[in-house]
Design a protein around this motif. Structure first.
Motif, PDB file in Angstrom:
ATOM      1  N   LEU A  95       0.844  -1.192   0.000  1.00  0.00           N
ATOM      2  CA  LEU A  95       0.000   0.000   0.000  1.00  0.00           C
ATOM      3  C   LEU A  95       0.883   1.247   0.000  1.00  0.00           C
ATOM      4  CD1 LEU A  95      -2.498  -1.069   2.819  1.00  0.00           C
ATOM      5  CD2 LEU A  95      -2.852  -1.307   0.363  1.00  0.00           C
ATOM      6  N   LYS A  96       0.528   2.222  -0.824  1.00  0.00           N
ATOM      7  CA  LYS A  96       1.206   3.525  -0.822  1.00  0.00           C
ATOM      8  C   LYS A  96       0.181   4.583  -0.447  1.00  0.00           C
ATOM      9  CE  LYS A  96       3.538   6.919  -3.755  1.00  0.00           C
ATOM     10  NZ  LYS A  96       4.038   7.229  -5.138  1.00  0.00           N
ATOM     11  N   ASN A  97       0.432   5.268   0.649  1.00  0.00           N
ATOM     12  CA  ASN A  97      -0.498   6.281   1.152  1.00  0.00           C
ATOM     13  C   ASN A  97      -1.916   5.711   1.281  1.00  0.00           C
ATOM     14  OD1 ASN A  97       1.651   8.134   1.092  1.00  0.00           O
ATOM     15  ND2 ASN A  97       1.166   8.759  -1.001  1.00  0.00           N
ATOM     16  N   GLY A  98      -1.984   4.430   1.685  1.00  0.00           N
ATOM     17  CA  GLY A  98      -3.267   3.792   1.927  1.00  0.00           C
ATOM     18  C   GLY A  98      -3.900   3.148   0.715  1.00  0.00           C
ATOM     19  N   GLN A  99      -3.299   3.301  -0.488  1.00  0.00           N
ATOM     20  CA  GLN A  99      -3.852   2.738  -1.709  1.00  0.00           C
ATOM     21  C   GLN A  99      -3.003   1.554  -2.185  1.00  0.00           C
ATOM     22  OE1 GLN A  99      -6.823   3.893  -2.995  1.00  0.00           O
ATOM     23  NE2 GLN A  99      -6.808   5.218  -1.170  1.00  0.00           N
ATOM     24  N   GLU A 100      -3.667   0.463  -2.619  1.00  0.00           N
ATOM     25  CA  GLU A 100      -2.935  -0.724  -3.051  1.00  0.00           C
ATOM     26  C   GLU A 100      -2.085  -0.437  -4.282  1.00  0.00           C
ATOM     27  OE1 GLU A 100      -3.783  -5.363  -4.440  1.00  0.00           O
ATOM     28  OE2 GLU A 100      -5.341  -4.191  -3.422  1.00  0.00           O
TER      29      GLU A 100
END
Length: 271
Positions: free
Chosen positions: A164-169
């Motif tokens: 996850l990057k900044n909460g996004q997969e």
């Protein structure tokens, strides 16, 4: 291969045949190991397996069972020797057939009990993984790097890793190794995420495994020192220069005074 991305681990019922390790001692200090296993999940009857050789816990090669080809951990290895993928595929076919026969005859549990008694072993327990996240190189803003998620000391070899990057997969560029066996018969695995460090970005490695009551998330963000503003740098340089000049002046004055005092103490008489 681990469970599919996004598949809840608790819904999987895995049946596993292990050939681990097919190992022989090369010297008293080295170990060459063959790892092969086949897995069948109830969910959509997905099949998974692995065939891999390693030396002292470092992978030499594995066989891509879908593409039916040998994949060398380092390409140069393939210049010195060969391994026919068909040999691994035949091995996996035997494991698969044995699995199907035991399931059909309801012999899986009985066969496992026989193997446990024959080899004087106890049934393996589910062990949750330890998770560590770290960069491949020292982090510099704007410089390409690779983030590594190291999942260690778990059993059985059923695992799902999500970045996850900044909460996004994130899926682009993600790669991972096979399951690497440890001397204690647990496993380890690496997952890699190429990334460009930027101020404020954060990353998470989310791991799902039977031994975890819920997905475990390991957080990571770059600890990059805050750049010193140009005005601050200029002020520091100016102060340093001023201190240096003052030091030179003070040193010159002290030298002159010292010379005068020395002359006064030692007057020269007429020749």
């Amino acid at each position: 291969m681990g469970a599919g991305r996004g598949v809840p681990m608790a819904q999987l019922a895995l049946l596993t045949l292990l050939a681990l390790p097919g190992a022989g001692a090369v010297t008293a200090e080295n170990m060459l190991s063959q790892v092969a296993f086949y897995q069948l999940a109830d969910l959509a009857q997905r099949e998974a397996g692995e065939f891999m050789f390693e030396f002292d816990q470092d992978e030499i090669f594995h066989v891509d069972l879908e593409r039916k080809e040998t994949v060398w951990r380092l390409p140069d290895f393939g210049k010195f020797t060969i391994f026919e993928a068909q040999g691994a595929l035949g091995n996996m076919a035997v494991l698969k057939k044995n699995m199907e026969i035991m399931i059909k005859k309801n012999m899986l549990k009985k066969n496992m009990e026989i193997m446990i008694k024959r080899f004087n072993r106890t049934q393996a327990q589910t062990v949750p993984p330890e998770v560590t996240v770290f960069p491949e190189d020292p982090v510099e803003l704007g410089e390409p790097n690779i983030l590594i998620c190291f999942v260690d000391k778990f059993f059985p070899p059923v695992l799902s890793v999500t970045w996850l990057k900044n909460g996004q997969e994130v899926t682009e560029g993600v790669s991972e190794t096979d399951f690497y066996p440890r001397p204690d018969y647990s496993f380890r695995k690496f997952s890699y995420l190429p990334f460009l460090p930027s101020q404020g970005d954060f990353y998470d490695c989310r791991v799902e495994h039977w031994g975890l009551p819920e997905p475990f998330t390991k957080h990571w963000e770059a600890q990059v020192p805050t750049p010193v503003p140009e005005t601050t740098e200029t002020l520091v340089c100016a102060l340093g220069l001023a201190v240096g000049i003052i030091g030179i002046i003070a040193g010159t004055i002290l030298i002159i005074k010292g010379m005068k005092m020395n002359a006064a103490r030692n007057p020269r008489g007429p020749l």
